[in-house]
Design a protein around this motif. Structure first.
Motif, PDB file in Angstrom:
ATOM      1  N   LYS A   1     -10.693  17.570 -25.342  1.00 51.86           N
ATOM      2  CA  LYS A   1     -11.456  17.517 -26.586  1.00 51.86           C
ATOM      3  C   LYS A   1     -10.515  17.486 -27.795  1.00 51.86           C
ATOM      4  N   GLY A   2     -10.689  16.478 -28.641  1.00 52.36           N
ATOM      5  CA  GLY A   2      -9.913  16.392 -29.871  1.00 52.36           C
ATOM      6  C   GLY A   2      -8.521  15.821 -29.725  1.00 52.36           C
ATOM      7  N   LEU A   3      -8.134  15.382 -28.524  1.00 47.89           N
ATOM      8  CA  LEU A   3      -6.796  14.787 -28.376  1.00 47.89           C
ATOM      9  C   LEU A   3      -6.670  13.506 -29.210  1.00 47.89           C
ATOM     10  N   PRO A   4      -5.477  13.225 -29.719  1.00 46.95           N
ATOM     11  CA  PRO A   4      -5.273  11.963 -30.437  1.00 46.95           C
ATOM     12  C   PRO A   4      -5.615  10.781 -29.528  1.00 46.95           C
ATOM     13  N   VAL A   5      -6.242   9.764 -30.093  1.00 44.18           N
ATOM     14  CA  VAL A   5      -6.688   8.607 -29.329  1.00 44.18           C
ATOM     15  C   VAL A   5      -5.783   7.409 -29.620  1.00 44.18           C
ATOM     16  N   VAL A   6      -5.189   6.854 -28.565  1.00 47.90           N
ATOM     17  CA  VAL A   6      -4.379   5.648 -28.700  1.00 47.90           C
ATOM     18  C   VAL A   6      -5.322   4.473 -28.956  1.00 47.90           C
ATOM     19  N   ARG A   7      -4.954   3.578 -29.868  1.00 49.95           N
ATOM     20  CA  ARG A   7      -5.789   2.452 -30.290  1.00 49.95           C
ATOM     21  C   ARG A   7      -7.147   2.948 -30.803  1.00 49.95           C
ATOM     22  N   SER A   8      -7.081   3.871 -31.734  1.00 48.83           N
ATOM     23  CA  SER A   8      -8.301   4.469 -32.276  1.00 48.83           C
ATOM     24  C   SER A   8      -9.169   3.456 -33.020  1.00 48.83           C
ATOM     25  N   GLU A   9      -8.593   2.339 -33.414  1.00 53.51           N
ATOM     26  CA  GLU A   9      -9.404   1.298 -34.068  1.00 53.51           C
ATOM     27  C   GLU A   9     -10.429   0.698 -33.109  1.00 53.51           C
ATOM     28  N   SER A  10     -10.177   0.810 -31.811  1.00 58.09           N
ATOM     29  CA  SER A  10     -11.125   0.325 -30.797  1.00 58.09           C
ATOM     30  C   SER A  10     -11.868   1.451 -30.085  1.00 58.09           C
ATOM     31  N   TYR A  11     -11.209   2.617 -29.974  1.00 54.56           N
ATOM     32  CA  TYR A  11     -11.791   3.703 -29.179  1.00 54.56           C
ATOM     33  C   TYR A  11     -12.204   4.915 -30.007  1.00 54.56           C
ATOM     34  N   PHE A  12     -11.966   4.860 -31.315  1.00 56.00           N
ATOM     35  CA  PHE A  12     -12.473   5.851 -32.247  1.00 56.00           C
ATOM     36  C   PHE A  12     -12.134   7.276 -31.786  1.00 56.00           C
ATOM     37  N   ASN A  13     -13.139   8.174 -31.733  1.00 57.22           N
ATOM     38  CA  ASN A  13     -12.910   9.573 -31.335  1.00 57.22           C
ATOM     39  C   ASN A  13     -13.325   9.788 -29.888  1.00 57.22           C
ATOM     40  N   ALA A  14     -12.899   8.896 -29.001  1.00 57.24           N
ATOM     41  CA  ALA A  14     -13.347   8.921 -27.603  1.00 57.24           C
ATOM     42  C   ALA A  14     -13.076  10.255 -26.912  1.00 57.24           C
ATOM     43  N   SER A  15     -12.027  10.939 -27.281  1.00 56.77           N
ATOM     44  CA  SER A  15     -11.708  12.199 -26.594  1.00 56.77           C
ATOM     45  C   SER A  15     -12.734  13.292 -26.867  1.00 56.77           C
ATOM     46  N   ASP A  16     -13.631  13.068 -27.831  1.00 56.45           N
ATOM     47  CA  ASP A  16     -14.695  14.036 -28.109  1.00 56.45           C
ATOM     48  C   ASP A  16     -15.979  13.743 -27.347  1.00 56.45           C
ATOM     49  N   HIS A  17     -16.027  12.614 -26.638  1.00 57.10           N
ATOM     50  CA  HIS A  17     -17.246  12.307 -25.887  1.00 57.10           C
ATOM     51  C   HIS A  17     -16.953  11.517 -24.611  1.00 57.10           C
ATOM     52  N   TYR A  18     -15.992  12.015 -23.842  1.00 54.98           N
ATOM     53  CA  TYR A  18     -15.633  11.386 -22.574  1.00 54.98           C
ATOM     54  C   TYR A  18     -15.429  12.475 -21.532  1.00 54.98           C
ATOM     55  N   GLY A  19     -15.948  12.241 -20.313  1.00 56.83           N
ATOM     56  CA  GLY A  19     -15.797  13.203 -19.233  1.00 56.83           C
ATOM     57  C   GLY A  19     -14.847  12.681 -18.173  1.00 56.83           C
ATOM     58  N   LEU A  20     -15.293  12.667 -16.912  1.00 54.45           N
ATOM     59  CA  LEU A  20     -14.495  12.119 -15.819  1.00 54.45           C
ATOM     60  C   LEU A  20     -14.963  10.683 -15.570  1.00 54.45           C
ATOM     61  N   LEU A  21     -14.387   9.743 -16.294  1.00 51.39           N
ATOM     62  CA  LEU A  21     -14.671   8.314 -16.212  1.00 51.39           C
ATOM     63  C   LEU A  21     -16.117   7.968 -16.559  1.00 51.39           C
ATOM     64  N   TRP A  22     -16.860   8.913 -17.177  1.00 49.46           N
ATOM     65  CA  TRP A  22     -18.178   8.664 -17.756  1.00 49.46           C
ATOM     66  C   TRP A  22     -18.110   8.997 -19.246  1.00 49.46           C
ATOM     67  N   TRP A  23     -18.830   8.222 -20.055  1.00 49.80           N
ATOM     68  CA  TRP A  23     -18.987   8.503 -21.473  1.00 49.80           C
ATOM     69  C   TRP A  23     -20.156   9.471 -21.677  1.00 49.80           C
ATOM     70  N   ASN A  24     -20.201  10.147 -22.836  1.00 51.11           N
ATOM     71  CA  ASN A  24     -21.319  11.058 -23.079  1.00 51.11           C
ATOM     72  C   ASN A  24     -21.582  11.216 -24.583  1.00 51.11           C
ATOM     73  N   ASN A  25     -22.639  11.930 -24.885  1.00 51.00           N
ATOM     74  CA  ASN A  25     -23.046  12.164 -26.279  1.00 51.00           C
ATOM     75  C   ASN A  25     -22.843  13.628 -26.668  1.00 51.00           C
ATOM     76  N   ALA A  26     -21.849  14.272 -26.077  1.00 45.95           N
ATOM     77  CA  ALA A  26     -21.657  15.716 -26.285  1.00 45.95           C
ATOM     78  C   ALA A  26     -21.423  16.080 -27.742  1.00 45.95           C
ATOM     79  N   ASP A  27     -20.827  15.162 -28.513  1.00 47.17           N
ATOM     80  CA  ASP A  27     -20.550  15.471 -29.918  1.00 47.17           C
ATOM     81  C   ASP A  27     -21.674  15.024 -30.846  1.00 47.17           C
ATOM     82  N   GLY A  28     -22.774  14.517 -30.272  1.00 51.56           N
ATOM     83  CA  GLY A  28     -23.911  14.122 -31.087  1.00 51.56           C
ATOM     84  C   GLY A  28     -23.679  12.880 -31.924  1.00 51.56           C
TER      85      GLY A  28
END
Length: 391
Positions: A300-327
């Motif tokens: 959670k909150g880790l810096p995201v490489v290529r954030s222009e494409s993946y935005f804040n992905a580390s706040d809503h990613y699990g084990l190879l599934w995406w999620n809406n945990a951060d609303g």
């Protein structure tokens, strides 16, 4: 066996016991007993908190059907999701309480699911944990793969390979570059989030070597077959980025490679919705499903490489599934999670609403990035269509 799989029998035993004890009561207490029985039965048959409704409904060759209204959904709102999905053509379906409530397109047509393969493939990791082939998600990947991370040789010289865990491969924090082939490590494991096909492909090889078996055969026998998915519903092509075999075993990949129809996608989603249980059998551990669908504290909150494409992905990613945990999707329950592949193949699971939705076809996301704005017009109406939380 997990509680979820046992509940059908437990509920029957409890209900029978209540009825038996009630029949023996003194006549003057009968009315009071009936009230007590009704209250207890209501508790026994109530939904499981956090996991949607406990269902005795399991699809056979066909799903049970219901109108949206019969399962507490507004057909007009739900249609908005279908209409948006159809801007990219293709096929899809929505289920609630184990019943099939809406479909579009050819239900038998298979689609190249691209990165939705990651979410389907990681199921094999859950299976390996259940079978004891892999002891822990936090084991070093090199424990299961003697040539892990090489080529290129520069990875071995980096001193990082021995630190990489299966967990990091499954959470996109191992450090491998994007391509599904043999790629360089970009950073110290666990310090950043970087979307990769290569990392999940190393994970696929670790599971392959743990079983000494082709993952397609393994999954067909232990997961796909038991939940009603046939080879005509789902295929897994040979590896496109690395040699076709590893130690004489067919080499599959998690980065991409699975083609499936909407029915197969919905069945996989339903397996996850039911906490890895199918009928009376726990196919994958419920604890693994719980790990898949949330954001691990370590990423959670880790810096995201290529954030222009993946935005804040580390706040809503699990084990190879995406999620809406951060609303990020404000009108969608935060427990919602999904697979997501190029061309917007989606397997959407909403435990709190007891919903599974699947969609595949042409892209909805013209920018080809991970901004949720591209899929929100599909997911949001499905959630907002619910008018009744239980049957």
């Amino acid at each position: 066996m997990h509680l979820h799989c046992q509940q059908k029998g437990q509920r029957r035993k409890m209900a029978n016991g209540i009825r038996h004890r009630t029949s023996e009561r003194h006549p003057r207490r009968t009315a009071r007993a009936r009230v007590v029985t009704a209250l207890v039965m209501a508790l026994v048959f109530s939904p499981v908190a956090g996991h949607g409704e406990v269902s005795d409904i399991w699809p056979a060759s066909q799903w049970e059907r219901a109108t949206p209204e019969q399962v507490g959904m507004d057909a007009g709102v739900l249609q908005k999701a279908r209409d948006y999905a159809l801007t990219g053509g293709g096929s899809g379906r929505v289920t609630r309480h184990g019943r099939f409530v809406m479909e579009w397109g050819d239900q038998k047509q298979r689609y190249d699911l691209k990165s939705s393969t990651k979410a389907i493939g990681v199921t094999a990791l859950g299976l390996a944990l259940k079978d004891g082939k892999i002891k822990s998600l936090h084991d070093p990947a090199a424990k299961y793969h003697p040539s892990f991370g090489v080529p290129p040789e520069s990875n071995a010289a980096s001193g990082r390979l021995g630190k990489i865990t299966l967990f990091q491969l499954a959470t996109q924090t191992a450090g491998f570059d994007k391509s599904g082939g043999y790629t360089e490590l970009l950073f110290e494991p666990g310090t950043k989030w970087s979307y990769s096909d290569g990392g999940p492909n190393w994970l696929a090889e670790c599971v392959t070597l743990a079983y000494r078996q082709d993952l397609n055969t393994l999954m067909s026998e232990c997961v796909f077959g038991p939940i009603g998915i046939s080879p005509s519903d789902l295929t897994w092509r040979a590896n496109s980025y690395r040699p076709k075999e590893i130690d004489g075993i067919k080499r599959r990949e998690f980065g991409s490679g699975i083609s499936a129809n909407a029915d197969a996608m919905a069945r996989i989603g339903y397996l996850y919705l039911r906490q890895g249980c199918w009928r009376d059998e726990q196919l994958i551990p419920a604890s693994f499903v719980d790990a898949v669908r949330v954001v691990p504290q370590a990423i959670k909150g880790l810096p995201v490489v290529r954030s222009e494409s993946y935005f804040n992905a580390s706040d809503h990613y699990g084990l190879l599934w995406w999620n809406n945990a951060d609303g990020t999707m404000a009108n969608v329950p935060r427990d919602t999670y999904w697979s997501w592949g190029l061309y917007d193949s989606l397997i959407v699971v909403i435990p709190s609403l007891d919903i599974v939705a699947a969609r595949a076809g042409k892209t909805l996301n013209k920018a080809r990035n991970s901004a949720y704005t591209s899929i929100e017009p599909f997911v949001e109406p499905i959630a907002l269509s619910v008018r009744e939380k239980t049957q």
